[in-house]
Write a protein that holds these residues in place. Sequence first.
Motif, mmCIF file in Angstrom:
data_model
loop_
_atom_site.group_PDB
_atom_site.id
_atom_site.type_symbol
_atom_site.label_atom_id
_atom_site.label_comp_id
_atom_site.label_asym_id
_atom_site.label_seq_id
_atom_site.Cartn_x
_atom_site.Cartn_y
_atom_site.Cartn_z
ATOM 1 N N SER A 218 0.822 -1.207 0.000
ATOM 2 C CA SER A 218 0.000 0.000 0.000
ATOM 3 C C SER A 218 0.853 1.251 0.000
ATOM 4 C CB SER A 218 -0.895 0.001 1.248
ATOM 5 O OG SER A 218 -1.397 1.282 1.517
ATOM 6 N N VAL A 219 0.456 2.247 -0.818
ATOM 7 C CA VAL A 219 1.171 3.522 -0.837
ATOM 8 C C VAL A 219 1.066 4.214 0.513
ATOM 9 C CG1 VAL A 219 -0.852 4.711 -1.793
ATOM 10 C CG2 VAL A 219 1.408 5.727 -2.033
ATOM 11 N N THR A 220 -0.087 4.091 1.190
ATOM 12 C CA THR A 220 -0.264 4.758 2.476
ATOM 13 C C THR A 220 0.606 4.123 3.549
ATOM 14 O OG1 THR A 220 -2.560 5.192 1.844
ATOM 15 C CG2 THR A 220 -1.970 5.564 4.135
ATOM 16 N N THR A 221 0.616 2.793 3.615
ATOM 17 C CA THR A 221 1.442 2.098 4.599
ATOM 18 C C THR A 221 2.926 2.367 4.361
ATOM 19 O OG1 THR A 221 -0.195 0.333 4.822
ATOM 20 C CG2 THR A 221 2.036 -0.156 5.570
ATOM 21 N N SER A 222 3.342 2.258 3.099
ATOM 22 C CA SER A 222 4.743 2.490 2.763
ATOM 23 C C SER A 222 5.173 3.895 3.168
ATOM 24 C CB SER A 222 4.967 2.304 1.253
ATOM 25 O OG SER A 222 4.551 1.034 0.826
ATOM 26 N N THR A 223 4.354 4.880 2.828
ATOM 27 C CA THR A 223 4.712 6.264 3.101
ATOM 28 C C THR A 223 4.645 6.582 4.580
ATOM 29 O OG1 THR A 223 3.839 6.872 0.933
ATOM 30 C CG2 THR A 223 4.218 8.659 2.487
ATOM 31 N N ALA A 224 3.679 5.999 5.303
ATOM 32 C CA ALA A 224 3.586 6.238 6.739
ATOM 33 C C ALA A 224 4.853 5.783 7.455
ATOM 34 C CB ALA A 224 2.366 5.524 7.312
ATOM 35 N N MET A 225 5.326 4.579 7.135
ATOM 36 C CA MET A 225 6.522 4.064 7.791
ATOM 37 C C MET A 225 7.762 4.819 7.335
ATOM 38 S SD MET A 225 5.289 2.006 9.858
ATOM 39 C CE MET A 225 6.821 1.330 10.516
ATOM 40 N N MET A 226 7.772 5.230 6.064
ATOM 41 C CA MET A 226 8.901 6.020 5.587
ATOM 42 C C MET A 226 8.991 7.340 6.341
ATOM 43 S SD MET A 226 9.592 7.747 1.873
ATOM 44 C CE MET A 226 8.378 9.011 2.281
ATOM 45 N N VAL A 227 7.833 8.007 6.514
ATOM 46 C CA VAL A 227 7.812 9.279 7.234
ATOM 47 C C VAL A 227 8.263 9.091 8.676
ATOM 48 C CG1 VAL A 227 6.267 11.061 8.144
ATOM 49 C CG2 VAL A 227 6.103 10.363 5.758
ATOM 50 N N LEU A 228 7.838 7.995 9.290
ATOM 51 C CA LEU A 228 8.265 7.704 10.665
ATOM 52 C C LEU A 228 9.778 7.592 10.753
ATOM 53 C CD1 LEU A 228 7.506 6.905 13.579
ATOM 54 C CD2 LEU A 228 7.310 4.546 12.789
ATOM 55 N N GLY A 229 10.380 6.854 9.815
ATOM 56 C CA GLY A 229 11.832 6.676 9.843
ATOM 57 C C GLY A 229 12.599 7.937 9.540
ATOM 58 N N GLU A 230 12.118 8.724 8.581
ATOM 59 C CA GLU A 230 12.866 9.909 8.177
ATOM 60 C C GLU A 230 12.636 11.091 9.112
ATOM 61 O OE1 GLU A 230 11.870 11.477 4.374
ATOM 62 O OE2 GLU A 230 9.784 11.909 4.901
ATOM 63 N N THR A 231 11.718 10.962 10.063
ATOM 64 C CA THR A 231 11.425 12.054 10.987
ATOM 65 C C THR A 231 12.107 11.863 12.333
ATOM 66 O OG1 THR A 231 9.278 12.427 9.950
ATOM 67 C CG2 THR A 231 9.605 13.354 12.131
ATOM 68 N N VAL A 232 11.871 10.728 12.975
ATOM 69 C CA VAL A 232 12.341 10.516 14.344
ATOM 70 C C VAL A 232 13.861 10.389 14.410
ATOM 71 C CG1 VAL A 232 12.219 9.003 16.347
ATOM 72 C CG2 VAL A 232 10.166 9.450 15.004
ATOM 73 N N PHE A 233 14.435 9.549 13.553
ATOM 74 C CA PHE A 233 15.876 9.283 13.616
ATOM 75 C C PHE A 233 16.720 10.542 13.419
ATOM 76 C CE2 PHE A 233 19.599 8.012 10.872
ATOM 77 C CZ PHE A 233 20.447 7.719 11.928
ATOM 78 N N PRO A 234 16.567 11.271 12.327
ATOM 79 C CA PRO A 234 17.401 12.468 12.166
ATOM 80 C C PRO A 234 17.105 13.549 13.202
ATOM 81 C CG PRO A 234 15.753 12.370 10.436
ATOM 82 C CD PRO A 234 15.692 11.059 11.156
ATOM 83 N N SER A 235 15.865 13.606 13.677
ATOM 84 C CA SER A 235 15.531 14.598 14.700
ATOM 85 C C SER A 235 16.303 14.332 15.986
ATOM 86 C CB SER A 235 14.027 14.585 14.979
ATOM 87 O OG SER A 235 13.294 14.938 13.829
ATOM 88 N N LEU A 236 16.384 13.069 16.374
ATOM 89 C CA LEU A 236 17.158 12.717 17.579
ATOM 90 C C LEU A 236 18.637 13.025 17.388
ATOM 91 C CD1 LEU A 236 15.493 9.327 18.597
ATOM 92 C CD2 LEU A 236 15.290 11.538 19.748
ATOM 93 N N VAL A 237 19.161 12.711 16.212
ATOM 94 C CA VAL A 237 20.566 13.017 15.930
ATOM 95 C C VAL A 237 20.801 14.527 15.998
ATOM 96 C CG1 VAL A 237 22.378 12.961 14.169
ATOM 97 C CG2 VAL A 237 20.940 10.951 14.546
ATOM 98 N N GLY A 238 19.863 15.295 15.463
ATOM 99 C CA GLY A 238 19.997 16.741 15.500
ATOM 100 C C GLY A 238 20.046 17.278 16.914
ATOM 101 N N VAL A 239 19.195 16.743 17.793
ATOM 102 C CA VAL A 239 19.149 17.213 19.179
ATOM 103 C C VAL A 239 20.368 16.741 19.970
ATOM 104 C CG1 VAL A 239 17.888 17.005 21.368
ATOM 105 C CG2 VAL A 239 16.638 17.404 19.227
ATOM 106 N N LEU A 240 20.750 15.469 19.782
ATOM 107 C CA LEU A 240 21.813 14.879 20.595
ATOM 108 C C LEU A 240 23.218 15.234 20.114
ATOM 109 C CD1 LEU A 240 20.304 11.304 21.137
ATOM 110 C CD2 LEU A 240 20.284 13.240 22.732
ATOM 111 N N VAL A 241 23.379 15.476 18.819
ATOM 112 C CA VAL A 241 24.723 15.658 18.259
ATOM 113 C C VAL A 241 24.939 17.030 17.626
ATOM 114 C CG1 VAL A 241 26.439 14.724 16.648
ATOM 115 C CG2 VAL A 241 24.859 13.172 17.820
ATOM 116 N N LEU A 242 23.937 17.518 16.920
ATOM 117 C CA LEU A 242 24.135 18.720 16.106
ATOM 118 C C LEU A 242 23.706 20.013 16.800
ATOM 119 C CD1 LEU A 242 23.023 17.330 12.627
ATOM 120 C CD2 LEU A 242 25.311 17.422 13.635
ATOM 121 N N GLY A 243 23.263 19.917 18.039
ATOM 122 C CA GLY A 243 22.958 21.125 18.799
ATOM 123 C C GLY A 243 21.591 21.735 18.553
ATOM 124 N N ASP A 244 20.649 20.973 17.971
ATOM 125 C CA ASP A 244 19.298 21.503 17.774
ATOM 126 C C ASP A 244 18.607 21.662 19.130
ATOM 127 O OD1 ASP A 244 19.687 21.518 15.085
ATOM 128 O OD2 ASP A 244 18.567 19.694 14.679
#
Length: 285
Positions: A218-244
């Motif tokens: 499903s396009v909806t399922t695929s995109t939902a999980m993609m958005v989850l991965g591309e949002t949470v992971f880099p956001s945590l890296v930004g806060v913990l490492v990059l000074g966000d």
Amino acid sequence: MWWGLLCALGAAIAYGVASVMQSVAAKAADTGTDNSGVDPKLLVRVLKQWKFVLGLSLDVLGFVAQIAALHVLPLFVVQAALAASLAVTAVAARFLGVRLGTKEWAAVAVVCAGLGLLGAAAESEGSDPVGLGFRLGLIGAVAVLAVAGIAAGKAGRRLRTPALGLVAGLSFGVVAIAGRIIPSLAPLDLLTDPATYTVAVAGGMAMLFYATALQRGSVTTSTAMMVLGETVFPSLVGVLVLGDRTRPGFVVVALAGFVLAVAAALALARFGEPDTSETKPTVSP
């Protein structure tokens, strides 16, 4: 800061429309002799579909807008804004015959509410400098994700689509992190910075895994999980490492936004699969 938000939202629109067009092309492409795993030749086959090429062009425009936003805003703001592409995809997916019920629309609304809270909590500031070790670590992350994506492609039918979507999202997250730490867009600097090659390889992997997920689920399922991965992971890296950082006193608001956005994305992954039965139509709850 405002033009950065506009760039991020523009990228979300481009990515959302591109997702639907690529889904149509991926499902129309020949699955090949073995449809149980990740086939690198799939990208070659889908590139013969003009809708996929047009969607890829939108992805390029979205990526340019995303990079512009990343140089102004924290990662968690930009990536959260890109999650709005899920709402765009859900609306555009109606043209594919996907009928979203009350729960799906409610989840889309909650995602948007979570993103609004994150946007309110954002503070515009520069990125902390990182060394060669961090850049090499990103290359290692790409290798791990490559193995995970291959394993996801061989998983069972129910797990395969969300797993591929998640790995694709994490790969896009690596692209965002690498794009954030590139200090200069001068040709010589780009050629000598490992982050440039990380963007290229991780981006190609993400496209392959996402195209595979779109073709076999499903396009909806695929995109939902993609958005989850591309949002949470880099956001945590930004806060913990990059000074966000959040605005003073807005930490709880930012956390609430993340919880809402993640929970709603998971709900879309759970309920996003349309009913394909010809005798039993989908009924909104």
